[in-house]
Design an enzyme around this catalytic site. Sequence first.
Site, PDB file in Angstrom:
ATOM      1  N   HIS A  22      24.869  23.671 -14.073  1.00 23.81           N
ATOM      2  CA  HIS A  22      24.396  24.919 -13.537  1.00 23.81           C
ATOM      3  C   HIS A  22      25.002  25.461 -12.541  1.00 23.81           C
ATOM      4  O   HIS A  22      24.431  26.495 -11.870  1.00 23.81           O
ATOM      5  CB  HIS A  22      22.883  24.634 -13.075  1.00 23.81           C
ATOM      6  N   TRP A  76      23.339  27.901 -25.023  1.00 28.23           N
ATOM      7  CA  TRP A  76      23.003  26.946 -23.643  1.00 28.23           C
ATOM      8  C   TRP A  76      21.794  25.918 -24.117  1.00 28.23           C
ATOM      9  O   TRP A  76      22.054  24.821 -23.610  1.00 28.23           O
ATOM     10  CB  TRP A  76      22.256  27.964 -22.590  1.00 28.23           C
TER      11      TRP A  76
END
Length: 106
Positions: A22, A76
Amino acid sequence: MIRKSFLIRARPGKAAEYERRHNPIWPELQQVMKDHGVHNFSIFLHEETNYLFGYLEIEDEDRYQQMGNNDVCKRWWKHMAEILVCDSPDSEKGREDILAEVFHMV
């Protein structure tokens, strides 16, 4: 603005990898989220349990749900499924438990 929250769980020993993936998040994924009305998105880790609490604000529920049809979003989810607890070994997305809001103070 609609407030949403969820719980997901990193697999044992994978919380640091979750955070690494992230930072930074893919720029194209960030743009997809913005394009679908996502604002003020944070994720918090409870280190003892590997639970991750997510909070976000959205403009419109239907628009937000359409985000899941985007190829970047699907990539993702698949990228993250290998480090998250999933419903089954062949899941394309980590298990996500949606939380109901029970209190809000302005």
